[in-house]
Design an enzyme around this catalytic site. Sequence first.
Site, mmCIF file in Angstrom:
data_model
loop_
_atom_site.group_PDB
_atom_site.id
_atom_site.type_symbol
_atom_site.label_atom_id
_atom_site.label_comp_id
_atom_site.label_asym_id
_atom_site.label_seq_id
_atom_site.Cartn_x
_atom_site.Cartn_y
_atom_site.Cartn_z
ATOM 1 N N LYS A 228 -50.201 65.793 25.005
ATOM 2 C CA LYS A 228 -50.781 66.116 26.533
ATOM 3 C C LYS A 228 -49.229 66.238 27.114
ATOM 4 O O LYS A 228 -48.621 65.382 26.942
ATOM 5 C CB LYS A 228 -51.945 65.393 27.378
ATOM 6 C CG LYS A 228 -51.819 65.440 28.582
ATOM 7 C CD LYS A 228 -51.082 64.324 29.022
ATOM 8 C CE LYS A 228 -51.189 64.258 31.087
ATOM 9 N NZ LYS A 228 -50.611 63.690 31.135
ATOM 10 N N HIS A 229 -49.453 66.686 28.315
ATOM 11 C CA HIS A 229 -47.678 67.430 29.634
ATOM 12 C C HIS A 229 -48.514 67.205 30.692
ATOM 13 O O HIS A 229 -49.390 67.991 30.726
ATOM 14 C CB HIS A 229 -47.033 67.744 29.042
ATOM 15 C CG HIS A 229 -46.150 67.824 30.217
ATOM 16 N ND1 HIS A 229 -44.844 67.033 29.155
ATOM 17 C CD2 HIS A 229 -45.112 67.938 30.738
ATOM 18 C CE1 HIS A 229 -43.582 67.497 30.317
ATOM 19 N NE2 HIS A 229 -43.950 67.827 31.253
ATOM 20 N N SER A 230 -47.694 66.660 31.590
ATOM 21 C CA SER A 230 -48.218 66.452 33.428
ATOM 22 C C SER A 230 -46.651 67.081 33.538
ATOM 23 O O SER A 230 -46.254 66.754 33.572
ATOM 24 C CB SER A 230 -48.833 65.110 33.990
ATOM 25 O OG SER A 230 -48.799 65.738 34.859
ATOM 26 N N ARG B 191 -31.492 69.809 37.122
ATOM 27 C CA ARG B 191 -32.461 70.253 38.276
ATOM 28 C C ARG B 191 -33.594 69.288 39.140
ATOM 29 O O ARG B 191 -33.583 69.743 40.278
ATOM 30 C CB ARG B 191 -34.023 71.055 37.077
ATOM 31 C CG ARG B 191 -33.677 72.921 36.201
ATOM 32 C CD ARG B 191 -35.040 72.892 35.929
ATOM 33 N NE ARG B 191 -35.619 73.186 35.693
ATOM 34 C CZ ARG B 191 -37.167 72.390 35.169
ATOM 35 N NH1 ARG B 191 -37.879 71.497 34.537
ATOM 36 N NH2 ARG B 191 -38.717 71.943 36.516
ATOM 37 N N LYS C 94 -39.633 71.220 24.324
ATOM 38 C CA LYS C 94 -39.690 69.976 23.825
ATOM 39 C C LYS C 94 -41.673 70.679 23.023
ATOM 40 O O LYS C 94 -40.966 69.557 22.366
ATOM 41 C CB LYS C 94 -40.232 69.319 24.827
ATOM 42 C CG LYS C 94 -38.523 68.530 26.026
ATOM 43 C CD LYS C 94 -38.977 67.873 26.839
ATOM 44 C CE LYS C 94 -39.499 68.170 28.005
ATOM 45 N NZ LYS C 94 -39.271 68.727 28.637
ATOM 46 N N LYS C 95 -42.480 70.196 23.591
ATOM 47 C CA LYS C 95 -43.421 71.021 22.636
ATOM 48 C C LYS C 95 -44.290 71.292 21.474
ATOM 49 O O LYS C 95 -43.737 71.307 20.587
ATOM 50 C CB LYS C 95 -45.221 70.802 23.741
ATOM 51 C CG LYS C 95 -45.399 70.185 24.563
ATOM 52 C CD LYS C 95 -44.944 68.784 24.487
ATOM 53 C CE LYS C 95 -45.337 68.509 25.792
ATOM 54 N NZ LYS C 95 -45.074 66.423 25.432
ATOM 55 N N SER D 3 -39.430 74.276 30.293
ATOM 56 C CA SER D 3 -39.021 72.845 30.106
ATOM 57 C C SER D 3 -40.311 72.295 29.036
ATOM 58 O O SER D 3 -39.083 71.572 27.986
ATOM 59 C CB SER D 3 -38.360 71.975 31.118
ATOM 60 O OG SER D 3 -38.571 70.403 31.057
ATOM 61 N N THR E 75 -42.781 59.265 32.254
ATOM 62 C CA THR E 75 -43.586 58.363 32.194
ATOM 63 C C THR E 75 -42.388 57.301 31.424
ATOM 64 O O THR E 75 -42.320 55.812 31.021
ATOM 65 C CB THR E 75 -44.140 59.367 30.378
ATOM 66 O OG1 THR E 75 -45.978 59.549 32.018
ATOM 67 C CG2 THR E 75 -44.497 58.280 29.803
#
Length: 435
Positions: free
Chosen positions: A81-83, A168, A187-188, A183, A120
Site C-alpha cells: 500500500k502507498h499513501s 522535488r 518504487k513499487k 515516483s 514513514t
Amino acid sequence: MIPQEIIRRKRDGDELDAPEISSFVAALAAGRLSEGQIGAFAMAVWFKGMSRAETVALTLAMADSGDRLQWADIDRPIADKHSTGGVGDNVSLMLAPIAAACGLAVPMISGRGLGHTGGTLDKLESIPGYMITPDADLFHKVVKEAGCAIIGQTGTLAPADGRLYAVRDVTATVDSIPLITASILSKKLAAGLETLVLDVKVGNGAFMADRGQAEILAQSLVEVANGAGVKTSALITDMNQPLADSAGNAVEMRNCLDFLVGRKADTRLETVVLAFAAEMLVKSGVAASSDEAERMARQALSSGKAAEVFARMVSMLGGPADLIENPDRYLAKAPVAKPVPAARSGWLGACDARGIGVSVIDLGGGRRHPADRIDHRVGFSELLPLGTRVNAGEPIALVHAADDAAAERAAAAIAAHYRITEDKPELTPVIAGLI
C-alpha cells in the site's frame, strides 16, 4: 540529446519520447545532472504536465534505473500500500503487520517527509537501531520470516527516483501528477509487487486539495500500475484534519504502538487502516469479500498477532525486541510538553491540516533542505478530532518541543489552525471513494 535540450523541450510544452526520457533518467541515476538541472526539469513538468505515454515512460525508466526484486521463494501473495502523503498519516506502520498477520507478504518501500507531510521512514528512525536501508538479503529474509518489512529506497532500488524525490521536496514541485505517479510506481514496480492499494489524499492537508484533482491522480496511478502488470486500486481519503491524533515522528510511533495493542479503536484512523487491510486482502485473493477481510484484520489485532509481526520486524531490522512492551525506554521524549487551550467554548469545526504539518517542520520535526537533521522528539499529540465539543481553556492538543520558546510558538500556531464554531459541523466521510 543533452539534458538541457530535454529540459528546454519540456519547458516549451513538447512531448518527450521514451528514448529522451530514458536518457534523462539514466543521467539522473548516474549522478551526471546538477540539482539545478533536476529542479528545472521538475518545474517544467509541473507547468507543462506529461501525457500518459510520457508518464509511463518516466515510470518504467525510473523503475529500471536499478535492481528489481524477486520473491519466487515466498508462497504468499506479494502486496503493498502507498499513501500520497498527509498529516498524522501513520497507516502504513500498522497496516503492514496486520496484512502480514492475515497471510500477505508486504515488502513496503517507503519515503521520508515530503513538503508538509510526514514520512514513514522518519517515524521509523525514532526507533533506536532500526535499519531503514538493509541490504537486499536481509530485506528478503525479514519479509519471508516476519511477513513484512518497511524500509527505504536502497541505492540500487529505483535510484533515479531517490535523487528526484529529494529535489522535488525543496523546489515546490511535489504536487505534480506525472511526477507523483512515476515516483510512487517506480518504487513499487521495482519491488516486484503483485497487488497494490493506493491511498490518495484529498483536502487542505493533502497535495491534492481538490476532489477532482485527487480523482485524476488516482486514475493516473491505477491506469499506469495496472498497465505495468500490477493489480491496483485506489481509495480516496479525507485529509482536512490530521488522521491520527498525533503529528510528528516519535509521537506517531507511540500512536502506532497504542493502535496495535487496541488503544485506538473507533477512530478515523482505525476506519482507514481496516479499509485498506480489507482492500489488500480481497485484491490479493486471500479474502472473498470486504466483510470477511475486515473480520480477519480485526482478529489479527485483537489476538495480538499483528503486534507480534510488528515486533519481529523491528527486532530483525535492528530495533529493540521489547519496543511494544517498553516504548518509554526507547522513544525519546521532548523536554517541553505544553497544552494548547481552546480559545473559547464551542465545536471544533475546521482546521488547517497543512498548517499543522508546517508547524511540525517549524518545531524541527521536518526538513527545509534535503540535508536537514530531524528532531524526532517534537510534534503534537492528543489532537482532538473535528466535531468535538470543547470548553474555553480545555486542551485541544499537546505540543512537544525542544524548548519553551518553540513550545509557545507552536501552541499559538495550533490554536490559530483550528476554528471553533457555535454549531456542530457536518464532517466529511474519511473514505470518499474507490477507483
